[in-house]
Design a protein around this motif. Structure first.
Motif, PDB file in Angstrom:
ATOM      1  N   VAL A 145       0.837  -1.201   0.000  1.00 52.74           N
ATOM      2  CA  VAL A 145       0.000   0.000   0.000  1.00 52.74           C
ATOM      3  C   VAL A 145       0.873   1.253   0.000  1.00 52.74           C
ATOM      4  N   MET A 146       0.516   2.227  -0.823  1.00 49.19           N
ATOM      5  CA  MET A 146       1.241   3.494  -0.872  1.00 49.19           C
ATOM      6  C   MET A 146       0.578   4.492   0.059  1.00 49.19           C
ATOM      7  N   VAL A 147       1.403   5.201   0.830  1.00 44.59           N
ATOM      8  CA  VAL A 147       0.877   6.158   1.804  1.00 44.59           C
ATOM      9  C   VAL A 147       1.629   7.478   1.729  1.00 44.59           C
ATOM     10  N   VAL A 148       0.951   8.527   2.184  1.00 46.09           N
ATOM     11  CA  VAL A 148       1.566   9.829   2.411  1.00 46.09           C
ATOM     12  C   VAL A 148       1.285  10.210   3.860  1.00 46.09           C
ATOM     13  N   HIS A 149       1.986  11.220   4.345  1.00 45.39           N
ATOM     14  CA  HIS A 149       1.712  11.710   5.697  1.00 45.39           C
ATOM     15  C   HIS A 149       0.333  12.356   5.715  1.00 45.39           C
ATOM     16  N   SER A 150      -0.349  12.248   6.836  1.00 49.24           N
ATOM     17  CA  SER A 150      -1.710  12.790   6.929  1.00 49.24           C
ATOM     18  C   SER A 150      -1.754  14.301   6.735  1.00 49.24           C
ATOM     19  N   ALA A 151      -0.600  14.973   6.914  1.00 48.26           N
ATOM     20  CA  ALA A 151      -0.564  16.428   6.713  1.00 48.26           C
ATOM     21  C   ALA A 151      -0.494  16.806   5.241  1.00 48.26           C
ATOM     22  N   ALA A 152      -0.231  15.840   4.365  1.00 47.48           N
ATOM     23  CA  ALA A 152      -0.149  16.132   2.927  1.00 47.48           C
ATOM     24  C   ALA A 152      -1.526  16.559   2.404  1.00 47.48           C
ATOM     25  N   PRO A 153      -1.554  17.552   1.515  1.00 53.13           N
ATOM     26  CA  PRO A 153      -2.829  18.078   1.021  1.00 53.13           C
ATOM     27  C   PRO A 153      -3.418  17.247  -0.118  1.00 53.13           C
ATOM     28  N   VAL A 154      -3.359  15.928  -0.018  1.00 49.86           N
ATOM     29  CA  VAL A 154      -3.877  15.053  -1.063  1.00 49.86           C
ATOM     30  C   VAL A 154      -4.667  13.918  -0.427  1.00 49.86           C
ATOM     31  N   ARG A 155      -5.734  13.495  -1.114  1.00 47.64           N
ATOM     32  CA  ARG A 155      -6.579  12.428  -0.592  1.00 47.64           C
ATOM     33  C   ARG A 155      -6.825  11.306  -1.594  1.00 47.64           C
ATOM     34  N   PRO A 212      12.481   1.131   9.575  1.00 46.31           N
ATOM     35  CA  PRO A 212      13.074   2.467   9.425  1.00 46.31           C
ATOM     36  C   PRO A 212      12.412   3.291   8.324  1.00 46.31           C
ATOM     37  N   MET A 213      11.883   2.631   7.281  1.00 48.93           N
ATOM     38  CA  MET A 213      11.177   3.366   6.229  1.00 48.93           C
ATOM     39  C   MET A 213       9.926   4.036   6.793  1.00 48.93           C
ATOM     40  N   VAL A 214       9.156   3.287   7.578  1.00 47.90           N
ATOM     41  CA  VAL A 214       7.947   3.850   8.180  1.00 47.90           C
ATOM     42  C   VAL A 214       8.306   4.989   9.130  1.00 47.90           C
ATOM     43  N   GLN A 215       9.385   4.808   9.876  1.00 45.65           N
ATOM     44  CA  GLN A 215       9.830   5.878  10.770  1.00 45.65           C
ATOM     45  C   GLN A 215      10.200   7.126   9.981  1.00 45.65           C
ATOM     46  N   GLY A 216      10.821   6.926   8.827  1.00 48.64           N
ATOM     47  CA  GLY A 216      11.149   8.060   7.964  1.00 48.64           C
ATOM     48  C   GLY A 216       9.910   8.796   7.486  1.00 48.64           C
ATOM     49  N   MET A 217       8.828   8.063   7.250  1.00 46.04           N
ATOM     50  CA  MET A 217       7.557   8.686   6.887  1.00 46.04           C
ATOM     51  C   MET A 217       7.025   9.517   8.040  1.00 46.04           C
ATOM     52  N   LEU A 218       7.067   8.961   9.236  1.00 43.92           N
ATOM     53  CA  LEU A 218       6.483   9.632  10.400  1.00 43.92           C
ATOM     54  C   LEU A 218       7.253  10.895  10.787  1.00 43.92           C
ATOM     55  N   THR A 219       8.574  10.888  10.540  1.00 42.67           N
ATOM     56  CA  THR A 219       9.393  12.055  10.906  1.00 42.67           C
ATOM     57  C   THR A 219       9.526  13.073   9.782  1.00 42.67           C
ATOM     58  N   PRO A 262      -1.198   0.140  11.308  1.00 42.59           N
ATOM     59  CA  PRO A 262      -1.349   0.794  12.618  1.00 42.59           C
ATOM     60  C   PRO A 262      -1.259   2.316  12.536  1.00 42.59           C
ATOM     61  N   HIS A 263      -0.439   2.821  11.623  1.00 37.85           N
ATOM     62  CA  HIS A 263      -0.286   4.270  11.481  1.00 37.85           C
ATOM     63  C   HIS A 263      -1.397   4.872  10.623  1.00 37.85           C
ATOM     64  N   ILE A 264      -2.004   4.044   9.785  1.00 40.89           N
ATOM     65  CA  ILE A 264      -3.212   4.474   9.076  1.00 40.89           C
ATOM     66  C   ILE A 264      -4.353   4.594  10.090  1.00 40.89           C
ATOM     67  N   ASP A 265      -4.475   3.601  10.956  1.00 44.02           N
ATOM     68  CA  ASP A 265      -5.539   3.602  11.957  1.00 44.02           C
ATOM     69  C   ASP A 265      -5.392   4.756  12.943  1.00 44.02           C
ATOM     70  N   SER A 266      -4.148   5.130  13.243  1.00 40.20           N
ATOM     71  CA  SER A 266      -3.913   6.232  14.190  1.00 40.20           C
ATOM     72  C   SER A 266      -4.116   7.593  13.543  1.00 40.20           C
ATOM     73  N   GLY A 267      -4.240   7.606  12.219  1.00 42.98           N
ATOM     74  CA  GLY A 267      -4.436   8.873  11.514  1.00 42.98           C
ATOM     75  C   GLY A 267      -3.156   9.581  11.123  1.00 42.98           C
ATOM     76  N   LYS A 268      -2.001   8.946  11.344  1.00 45.40           N
ATOM     77  CA  LYS A 268      -0.734   9.597  11.025  1.00 45.40           C
ATOM     78  C   LYS A 268      -0.364   9.466   9.546  1.00 45.40           C
ATOM     79  N   LEU A 269      -0.781   8.355   8.916  1.00 46.13           N
ATOM     80  CA  LEU A 269      -0.495   8.136   7.503  1.00 46.13           C
ATOM     81  C   LEU A 269      -1.808   7.954   6.751  1.00 46.13           C
ATOM     82  N   ARG A 270      -1.802   8.363   5.479  1.00 45.29           N
ATOM     83  CA  ARG A 270      -3.013   8.266   4.651  1.00 45.29           C
ATOM     84  C   ARG A 270      -2.746   7.368   3.449  1.00 45.29           C
ATOM     85  N   PRO A 271      -3.505   6.289   3.289  1.00 44.95           N
ATOM     86  CA  PRO A 271      -3.319   5.409   2.130  1.00 44.95           C
ATOM     87  C   PRO A 271      -3.959   6.003   0.881  1.00 44.95           C
TER      88      PRO A 271
END
Length: 336
Positions: free
Chosen positions: A137-147, A199-206, A221-230
Motif C-alpha cells: 500500500v502506498m501512503v503519504v503523511h496525513s498532513a499532505a494536502p492530497v486524498r 526504518p522506512m515507516v519511521q522516515g515517513m512519520l518524521t 497501525p499508522h493508518i488507523d492512528s491517523g498519522k499516515l493516509r493510504p
C-alpha cells in the motif's frame, strides 16, 4: 462375506483401477521415496522468526501436518536476500521432505538482481503453489494536502524535485512503484532506500520522506492512528484489511510496478517428482483454505490463494520473470 461385498461386482480391471486411484490420491508419504517417509518435512523460510511470513509458515505447517500425518517443521534460514534458504532447498534430496516458502523476491526477482547467485529459481526450483497475494500500500503523511491518486500526481508534478520517496531496499517493489509514479508525473522524486520497513515507516512519520509503499502489516497501525493516509494498493485485488482502498488500476493508473502483485509461494527442488508436487499442492491448498490459516493470512495483510497447481504456478513464474527484469531495467537497477 461382509468384508468383500463392496468388490463383489467389480471386474479385475475395475479393481486395479480403484487400487491405482487410491495410491495416487492416498497419503503423501506413500508416494515419497523409500526411507524418506519417516523423516519430518522441513519448510525453509528465508526470513527471521516472528515476522509475517514466519508466522504464516508455522500455522500453515501445523495444518499441513494434519493431512501429511507427520511433523512439518519450519526452519528459518536468513541471509543473502533469501538466497541461502533457496540454495538449501535446491541442494536438498528431491524426495518431498524439504520445501521452500518464500516471497516473490526470494523465489523469482532475485534472479535479475544478483549475478553470482548459486542457483536460478526459474530452473532449479519446482513451483508447487502460491499461498497468498502480497500486495503493498502506498501512503503519504496525513498532513499532505492530497486524498487520492489524482491529487497526489498533480502535487508531486507541481513541486518537481522537492520530494523523496522511500523503499525498504534496493530492488524492492516499493522502489519500483515510486520510480514509475515519478516518471509518469515528471516529478524527479529522489529515492531513499532504507534497511527494511521499520526504518522506512519511521522516515515517513518524521518527514524524512513524503511517500512510501509497504506492507499493510507495517503501515496499517499508522493508518488507523491517523498519522499516515493510504492512496492505493498494488496488484489487481483489493486487500481484506483495506477494503475501501482502490488498486492503482482502479484509481486510473496502469504500469507493471503498479499492477503486478507480490506473493508468497512454496517450491521444492527441480527434480521433485510430478506426482509428489501435485499432492503437496493439494495439501497446501486445503491448508490455506482452512478457517485457521485463512484468518492468519488475512490478519497479516495478505490475500489467501488456494487454487494454484504446480503447472499453473510454473507458468505464472515464467510469465512474471521478464516483467520484473523489465521493471529493474526501467528503474536503472543494475544486477550486482
Amino acid at each position: 462375506m461382509a468384508y468383500d461385498a463392496p468388490f463383489a461386482r467389480c471386474s479385475r480391471r475395475q479393481l486395479l483401477t480403484m487400487v491405482a486411484s487410491a495410491v495416487a490420491t492416498g497419503p503423501l508419504h506413500a508416494q515419497l521415496q523409500a526411507g524418506s517417509a519417516n523423516r519430518p518435512v522441513r519448510v525453509v523460510v528465508p526470513f527471521a522468526p516472528g515476522g509475517a511470513t514466519d508466522v504464516i509458515a508455522r500455522v500453515l505447517g501445523e495444518r499441513m501436518a494434519q493431512d501429511f500425518s507427520q511433523p512439518v517443521l519450519v526452519e528459518n534460514k536468513t541471509g543473502a536476500a533469501g538466497l541461502l534458504a533457496g540454495e538449501a532447498v535446491v541442494r536438498s534430496v528431491p524426495d518431498g521432505t524439504t520445501l521452500l516458502l518464500g516471497s516473490t523476491s526470494s523465489m523469482l526477482s532475485n534472479k535479475y538482481l544478483y549475478k553470482k547467485a548459486a542457483y536460478d529459481p526459474l530452473v532449479d526450483l519446482k513451483p508447487l503453489t502460491r499461498v497468498c497475494a502480497a500486495s503493498i500500500v502506498m501512503v503519504v503523511h496525513s498532513a499532505a494536502p492530497v486524498r487520492n491518486m489524482q491529487e497526489f500526481m498533480a502535487w508531486i508534478k507541481e513541486r518537481k524535485s522537492k520530494f523523496s520517496y522511500g523503499s525498504y531496499g534496493i530492488g524492492s517493489q516499493a522502489q519500483l512503484v515510486g520510480a514509475m509514479l515519478s516518471d509518469m508525473a515528471g516529478a524527479d522524486m529522489v529515492h531513499v532506500a532504507y534497511r527494511g520497513e521499520a526504518p522506512m515507516v519511521q522516515g515517513m512519520l518524521t518527514g524524512e520522506i513524503q511517500v512510501s509503499t509497504g506492507s499493510v502489516l507495517s503501515i496499517k497501525p499508522h493508518i488507523d492512528s491517523g498519522k499516515l493516509r493510504p492512496l492505493a494498493v498494488t496488484g489487481l485485488l483489493r486487500m481484506p484489511l483495506l477494503p475501501d482502498m482502490p488498486t492503482f488500476e482502479q484509481a486510473g493508473y496502469q504500469g507493471d510496478a503498479l499492477n503486478i502483485g507480490g506473493w508468497l509461494g512454496i517450491a521444492g527442488p527441480k527434480d521433485l517428482p510430478d506426482a509428489t508436487a501435485k499432492r503437496w499442492a493439494e495439501i497446501i491448498n486445503r491448508a490455506v483454505a482452512s478457517r485457521q490459516v485463512t484468518a492468519r493470512i488475512i490478519a497479516a495483510g495478505f490475500i489467501p490463494l488456494n487454487t494454484d497447481t504446480p503447472e499453473g504456478t510454473a507458468r505464472l513464474w515464467a510469465q512474471e520473470g521478464p516483467v520484473w527484469q523489465r521493471m529493474f531495467q526501467r528503474a536503472g537497477i543494475e544486477p550486482t
